[in-house]
Design an enzyme around this catalytic site. Structure first.
Site, PDB file in Angstrom:
ATOM      1  N   GLU A  92      -8.824  -4.507   2.587  1.00  0.00           N
ATOM      2  CA  GLU A  92      -9.753  -3.663   1.840  1.00  0.00           C
ATOM      3  C   GLU A  92      -9.714  -2.285   2.497  1.00  0.00           C
ATOM      4  OE1 GLU A  92     -11.037  -5.131  -0.865  1.00  0.00           O
ATOM      5  OE2 GLU A  92     -11.791  -3.164  -1.424  1.00  0.00           O
TER       6      GLU A  92
ATOM      7  N   CYS B 275      -0.258  -2.289  -0.205  1.00  0.00           N
ATOM      8  CA  CYS B 275      -1.513  -2.436  -0.955  1.00  0.00           C
ATOM      9  C   CYS B 275      -2.635  -1.571  -0.360  1.00  0.00           C
ATOM     10  CB  CYS B 275      -1.874  -3.912  -1.042  1.00  0.00           C
ATOM     11  SG  CYS B 275      -2.934  -4.268  -2.428  1.00  0.00           S
TER      12      CYS B 275
ATOM     13  N   ARG C 241      -7.096   2.929  -7.191  1.00  0.00           N
ATOM     14  CA  ARG C 241      -7.506   1.650  -6.579  1.00  0.00           C
ATOM     15  C   ARG C 241      -7.850   0.627  -7.654  1.00  0.00           C
ATOM     16  NH1 ARG C 241     -12.410   1.473  -3.015  1.00  0.00           N
ATOM     17  NH2 ARG C 241     -11.653  -0.583  -2.457  1.00  0.00           N
TER      18      ARG C 241
ATOM     19  N   ILE D  68      -2.265  -8.270  -5.549  1.00  0.00           N
ATOM     20  CA  ILE D  68      -3.610  -8.820  -5.350  1.00  0.00           C
ATOM     21  C   ILE D  68      -4.620  -7.670  -5.400  1.00  0.00           C
ATOM     22  CG2 ILE D  68      -5.126 -10.120  -3.802  1.00  0.00           C
ATOM     23  CD1 ILE D  68      -2.570 -11.335  -2.557  1.00  0.00           C
ATOM     24  N   ARG D  69      -5.396  -7.613  -6.449  1.00  0.00           N
ATOM     25  CA  ARG D  69      -6.350  -6.505  -6.668  1.00  0.00           C
ATOM     26  C   ARG D  69      -5.672  -5.183  -6.265  1.00  0.00           C
ATOM     27  NH1 ARG D  69      -9.900  -6.894  -3.095  1.00  0.00           N
ATOM     28  NH2 ARG D  69      -9.008  -8.679  -2.066  1.00  0.00           N
TER      29      ARG D  69
ATOM     30  N   HIS E 214       2.811  -7.163  -2.238  1.00  0.00           N
ATOM     31  CA  HIS E 214       2.812  -7.746  -0.879  1.00  0.00           C
ATOM     32  C   HIS E 214       4.128  -8.448  -0.572  1.00  0.00           C
ATOM     33  CE1 HIS E 214      -1.547  -7.401   0.065  1.00  0.00           C
ATOM     34  NE2 HIS E 214      -1.678  -7.424  -1.246  1.00  0.00           N
TER      35      HIS E 214
ATOM     36  N   GLU F 243       5.211  -9.284   2.163  1.00  0.00           N
ATOM     37  CA  GLU F 243       5.005 -10.212   3.293  1.00  0.00           C
ATOM     38  C   GLU F 243       4.515 -11.581   2.817  1.00  0.00           C
ATOM     39  OE1 GLU F 243       3.013  -7.908   2.358  1.00  0.00           O
ATOM     40  OE2 GLU F 243       0.921  -8.494   2.684  1.00  0.00           O
TER      41      GLU F 243
HETATM   42  N1  GLN Z   1      -8.286  -3.673  -3.604  1.00  0.00           N
HETATM   43  C1  GLN Z   1      -7.996  -3.386  -2.232  1.00  0.00           C
HETATM   44  C2  GLN Z   1      -8.441  -1.975  -1.853  1.00  0.00           C
HETATM   45  O1  GLN Z   1      -8.819  -1.242  -2.693  1.00  0.00           O
HETATM   46  C3  GLN Z   1      -6.527  -3.556  -1.945  1.00  0.00           C
HETATM   47  C4  GLN Z   1      -6.128  -4.993  -2.161  1.00  0.00           C
HETATM   48  C5  GLN Z   1      -5.054  -5.492  -1.245  1.00  0.00           C
HETATM   49  O2  GLN Z   1      -4.737  -4.887  -0.224  1.00  0.00           O
HETATM   50  N2  GLN Z   1      -4.527  -6.639  -1.572  1.00  0.00           N
HETATM   51  O3  GLN Z   1      -8.404  -1.616  -0.730  1.00  0.00           O
END
Ligand code: GLN
Length: 201
Positions: A48, A79, A105, A132-133, A168, A170
């Site tokens: 995050e 990310c 974001r 992922i998000r 990602h 990884e």
């Molecule tokens: N949504 C996260 C952010 O805004 C990033 C998500 C992630 O690193 N998988 O920081």
């Protein structure tokens, strides 16, 4: 070759596993004194970005890392790590701001924003991409170059010594994106003039 991995939060252990597979040494950056260790490259993992930015400030690591990245330390952000490096952040705040990109974001929505696909990454080939998000890169400025586009959105880019992916690598068994980064580390090693050991700071 030794890579420091920011390990305050998020998916850092998986990066170590891939680097290990590639025969590169790595260590975790958890506090300011870890920045005194010599490193040839830096990985900013997913997690995050707002939380990571705040922890970096609270631990008094932000300014030194900023200086190291601006000074040419090869850096790979995945990310949230991409968001930390972006100069312009839509839906969030600029953190290091060292890379000439505008990032959005949670660009795919918060709940349904996680998916996997395959795509072509320049210099790497066809790879699995796990989102992922995730953010995507809305705009490239200056010297930044797009390396991958999925559904019309830029999801990987490079600017000199900085590499970012919205996905990602990884989290897959494929080591090629990290291998690409290690090549960058090698080519930039000659240019990077930050002190071997951060004790002068
Ligand atoms: N949504 C996260 C952010 O805004 C990033 C998500 C992630 O690193 N998988 O920081």
């Amino acid at each position: 070759m030794r890579i420091g991995i920011l390990a305050l939060q998020g998916a850092f252990a998986e990066h170590r596993t891939i680097l290990h597979k590639l025969g590169a040494e790595s260590f975790e950056i958890r506090q300011k004194r870890d920045l005194d260790r010599s490193m040839d490259g830096l990985i900013l993992p997913g997690g995050e970005s707002t939380v990571m930015g705040k922890l970096l400030q609270d631990l008094d690591c932000f300014a030194m890392l900023h200086e190291m990245i601006s000074g040419g330390l090869p850096t790979f952000g995945t990310c949230a790590g991409l968001i930390l490096l972006a100069r312009f952040v839509e839906g969030g705040e600029t953190q290091f701001g060292t890379m000439d990109i505008t990032v959005r974001r949670n660009a795919y929505g918060r709940q349904l924003g996680s998916f996997a696909t395959t795509g072509e990454m320049e210099g790497v080939g066809e790879i699995s991409m796990v989102f992922i998000r995730a953010p995507y890169i809305e705009k490239i400025h200056g010297n930044a170059k797009p390396l991958a586009v999925v559904d019309g959105h830029i999801v990987a880019a490079r600017q000199d010594h900085q590499l970012v992916t919205a996905f990602h690598p990884e989290l897959t068994a494929d080591t090629r994106v990290h291998a690409y980064f290690l090549e960058m580390v090698k080519t930039h090693a000659a240019k990077y003039d930050f002190p071997e050991n951060g004790t002068t700071h």
